[in-house]
Motif scaffolding. Structure first.
Motif, PDB file in Angstrom:
ATOM      1  N   TYR A   1       0.848  -1.185   0.000  1.00 48.27           N
ATOM      2  CA  TYR A   1       0.000   0.000   0.000  1.00 48.27           C
ATOM      3  C   TYR A   1       0.885   1.237   0.000  1.00 48.27           C
TER       4      TYR A   1
ATOM      5  N   TYR B   1       0.366   5.325   1.113  1.00 50.79           N
ATOM      6  CA  TYR B   1      -0.469   6.365   1.727  1.00 50.79           C
ATOM      7  C   TYR B   1       0.332   7.647   1.718  1.00 50.79           C
TER       8      TYR B   1
ATOM      9  N   PHE C   1      -5.273   7.251   1.709  1.00 53.88           N
ATOM     10  CA  PHE C   1      -4.937   6.075   0.908  1.00 53.88           C
ATOM     11  C   PHE C   1      -4.681   6.497  -0.540  1.00 53.88           C
TER      12      PHE C   1
ATOM     13  N   GLU D   1      -6.648  -1.599  -5.812  1.00 60.78           N
ATOM     14  CA  GLU D   1      -7.533  -0.463  -5.520  1.00 60.78           C
ATOM     15  C   GLU D   1      -6.725   0.815  -5.671  1.00 60.78           C
TER      16      GLU D   1
ATOM     17  N   SER E   1      -3.789 -10.679   6.904  1.00 59.90           N
ATOM     18  CA  SER E   1      -3.725  -9.784   5.751  1.00 59.90           C
ATOM     19  C   SER E   1      -4.339  -8.414   6.008  1.00 59.90           C
ATOM     20  N   TYR E   2      -5.076  -8.266   7.099  1.00 57.96           N
ATOM     21  CA  TYR E   2      -5.679  -6.965   7.334  1.00 57.96           C
ATOM     22  C   TYR E   2      -4.784  -6.053   8.170  1.00 57.96           C
TER      23      TYR E   2
ATOM     24  N   GLN F   1      -1.636  -3.831   8.722  1.00 57.13           N
ATOM     25  CA  GLN F   1      -0.660  -3.156   7.881  1.00 57.13           C
ATOM     26  C   GLN F   1       0.458  -2.569   8.731  1.00 57.13           C
TER      27      GLN F   1
END
Lengths: 113, 113
Positions: free
Chosen positions: A33, A35, A45, A56, A99-100, A102
């Protein structure tokens, strides 16, 4: 807890220049990810990347932004033509065993002059 | 749309005392995750504690615990025996099925010696 490094720690660039921010996870991860945090504002994000594809992206992540994983380890964020409003901290995050969750790198402070 | 609200821009507490930081959120998803992150002056983003929405038991990590009220969509962070090193910005964040984090505006925690 996964470890992530980011380079450079601070980048100063002139408006209109291209910058590449790098994220190097210490171990293998599937989810990445980006940010950003403009000084004094909320963390926002930008994009998520899974299995070498964007999964995404936010409205902020327009055509001037791109991400790739060129060599299977480094994960890069490119800003093609920087604007003054791109000045911010940019954080890379990877997921851990769950996986959730971070975990964030130390960030790159981008200053556009 | 998912939102996270932190209504306290700044909180202060005496060293060794207990402080509670507030967070409310809104989401239409039934499965989601809530987090508290700490950001010290170095601007590194550090995961403090997480809560899975399907779990009724409040999460605890040493001196840090949460009060998760699912019906009220509230997720407060309690710090017991506050230490000088706890001084930082604290961010509440929500992740839904796409795992992207939605952030609150943050609460600056000041520890008085």
């Amino acid at each position: 807890e996964p470890e992530v490094t980011q380079t450079p720690s601070h980048q100063v660039t002139q408006m209109g220049q291209e910058v590449i921010l790098r994220c190097v996870p210490i171990s293998n991860h599937l989810y990445f990810y980006w940010y950003r945090q403009i000084l004094g504002q909320k963390v926002e994000f930008l994009v998520s990347f899974y299995n070498n594809e964007i999964s995404e992206k936010s409205e902020i992540f327009d055509d001037q932004f791109s991400v790739e994983r060129p060599d299977g380890s480094n994960f890069t964020l490119k800003i093609r033509s920087t604007k003054l409003e791109d000045s911010a901290m940019y954080f890379c995050a990877v997921t851990g065993q769950d996986s959730y969750e971070q975990y964030f790198g130390p960030g790159t402070r981008l200053t556009v002059t | 749309a998912q939102t996270v609200t932190q209504s306290q821009p700044e909180m202060s507490v005496q060293e060794a005392e207990t402080v509670t930081l507030s967070c409310t959120y809104d989401t239409s998803e039934s499965d989601y995750y809530l987090f508290w992150y700490k950001q010290p002056p170095s601007r590194q983003m550090i995961l403090v504690i997480r809560q899975e929405a399907y779990k009724q038991q409040n999460a605890t990590e040493n001196r840090f615990s949460v009060n998760f009220q699912k019906a009220a969509k509230s997720f407060s962070l309690k710090i017991s025996d506050s230490q000088l090193g706890d001084a930082a910005m604290y961010f509440c964040a929500l992740a839904g099925s796409n795992y992207q984090l939605i952030w609150g505006a943050g609460t600056k925690l000041i520890i008085k010696p």
